[in-house]
Design an enzyme around this catalytic site. Sequence first.
Site, mmCIF file in Angstrom:
data_model
loop_
_atom_site.group_PDB
_atom_site.id
_atom_site.type_symbol
_atom_site.label_atom_id
_atom_site.label_comp_id
_atom_site.label_asym_id
_atom_site.label_seq_id
_atom_site.Cartn_x
_atom_site.Cartn_y
_atom_site.Cartn_z
ATOM 1 N N CYS A 8 0.657 -1.392 0.140
ATOM 2 C CA CYS A 8 -0.099 -0.065 0.022
ATOM 3 C C CYS A 8 0.706 1.262 0.120
ATOM 4 C CB CYS A 8 -0.912 0.001 1.166
ATOM 5 S SG CYS A 8 -1.478 -1.559 1.719
ATOM 6 N N TRP A 83 -2.559 -2.903 -1.835
ATOM 7 C CA TRP A 83 -1.964 -4.019 -2.693
ATOM 8 C C TRP A 83 -2.369 -5.180 -1.502
ATOM 9 C CZ3 TRP A 83 2.408 -7.985 -2.062
ATOM 10 C CH2 TRP A 83 2.438 -8.524 -3.159
ATOM 11 N N ASN A 109 -0.888 0.249 6.476
ATOM 12 C CA ASN A 109 0.111 -0.348 5.618
ATOM 13 C C ASN A 109 0.968 -1.466 6.579
ATOM 14 O OD1 ASN A 109 2.263 -1.070 3.744
ATOM 15 N ND2 ASN A 109 3.086 0.780 3.628
ATOM 16 N N HIS A 518 21.052 -29.016 -23.839
ATOM 17 C CA HIS A 518 20.901 -29.888 -22.287
ATOM 18 C C HIS A 518 19.055 -30.031 -22.246
ATOM 19 C CE1 HIS A 518 25.013 -30.361 -21.947
ATOM 20 N NE2 HIS A 518 25.209 -29.036 -21.882
#
Length: 626
Positions: A8, A83, A109, A518
């Site tokens: 945040c 977030w 936060n 590989h």
Amino acid sequence: MVTLVAVCGIVGYVGHRQALDVVLNGLRRLEYRGYDSAGVAVLTDAGLTVERKAGRLANLEARLAEVGVDSFAGTAGMGHTRWATHGAPIDRNSHPHRDATGRVAVVHNGIIENFAALRAELEAAGVELASDTDSETAAHLIAREYGAAKERGGGLAEAVRTVCRRLEGAFTLVVSHADEPDLIVAARRSSPLVVGLGDGETFVASDVAAFIEHTREAVELGQDQLVEITRDGYRVTDFHGEDAPVKPFTVDWDLSAAEKGGHEYFMLKEIEEQPEALANTLRGHFVDGRVVLDEQRLSDQDLRDVDKVFVVACGSAYHSGLVAKYAIEHWTRLPVEVELASEFRYRDPVLDRDTLVVAVSQSGETADTLEAVRHAREQKARVLAVCNTNGAQIPRESDAVLYTHAGPEIGVASTKAFLAQIAANYLVGLALAQARGTKYADEVAREFRELEAMPKAVSRVLETVERVRALGRELADSKAVLFLGRHVGYPVALEGALKLKELAYMHAEGFAAGELKHGPIALIEEGLPVVVVMPSPKGRAVLHAKLVSNISEIQARGARTVVIAEEGDETVRPFADELIEVPAVPTLLQPLVSTVPLQVLAAEIARARGYDVDKPRNLAKSVTVE
Ligand code: F6R
């Protein structure tokens, strides 16, 4: 029970302007920190007016336009852009949160780790919680303490301090109470918080970008500190009410650095700012024939004693460390291990006081890197931070610091900070070589001069931007893209693939070209784009020849080859379906030129696919949770 925590952006304001405008503007500049939901609270004559909405800030703005902003008249307020790390980002979990009476508002936060116990305590006392978040508990607890604080002759600040002493975890809170309409209180443990000092107005925010258009004078809050802001100023105390020392600073960039400046998106602007970011990062670091770092709390003797180097970082910063390994080992003859910060402390790395841990972080607040720093210091290793954010937690906890001066990076995908990290890591390598005497002074000076020539070389690469963008549009429908490189070109391949994954949501993988046979060569099919980062035909003739064979092998199997090669590299031309030329530079510096087209390519593919280049899904700029 779902725990919702936030990384945040937070902002608070008390002054003479309409708080809603200031707070929304601040949130616009903080949205890179999270964009799952947004909310505002303003102290008005009627008490606290709050609006919040899941999704991007635009959703909140649309909602405000719908309800009208008349009820938001007031000159003190706060905002949040979030977030989410757990659980659904829905309206009722968005910040600000209020207590039951609606007189206290809190944005938060971080993570309140003991929130289950606090929640149980509140519920047992008959408090009904309206969200699933840990943050809401703080609002109720503060409301409860407020009465007691008042009785003792205190107020909101005292109530917040009392609650902060009970909270466990990492948190930054901004709090207001309708009974104290000219005051905003903010508290910090771990997550960043800065105070902005204007004329008749004061700000708090997780990043100076939130208030840079109003003031460049700021104060950084330390751990476990609380600030009371009013329109006339601020007071900082610890969580027990004792006045605390403060660290004022002046921000050395201005609003234009945080705005798009006519570019379609921030990332493109930031890509174009790379020459300047490099020049600023190098500036002032070669004085009287010696490489100097910024905050040098390590002596030359400490550097001489180093017998092993670890570079710890995440994501792009980790890739900058992979590049640095080649240079630092070459220049110092010290073994260098580059490690993902999230793995480092869980595997018991061998560390002692002669180990130098270089922690690379744009934000300076990445939780994995910060924990790696703490682990290293507990084991007595010395820590040197390479960081783009003045005063952030990682440099604060390190023994020495080298700041990258890339300026604010708003696009979530790292570009100019990445190039600046490479340059700064090289300075660390040169400082070590100089202290240890593994390079003569004139050699250090030559390497530095070569670095100083890089901004010009990167400017030349930027001349190819439009061509690379056109290629990006052509490749936009590809199913996957592979990236190959050798030596320092290998981390560049990894970085190119990371950019494409995070921006274009496309399957992308970077490989050391020699590894192809590989296993990964089985992925090659007709038309699959494969980007190859070529070394110089002159500087690394053997590797160059090997890569030419690798390209011909994949071309024979139908791949569409996109080759990044040095200007005038004729040998590779027949094998390149698309050729992007970059200027000839010393081998170790090649990543500084060859990364740039890969950044542009990823951004343009994302744009062509209709994605938000600056705010890719599921991501946030600073990852302050492990
Ligand atoms: C990728 C990106 C991330 C960051 C990583 C570390 O484009 O930006 O991978 O590099 O999250 O962040 P900092 O450097 O802030 O520690």
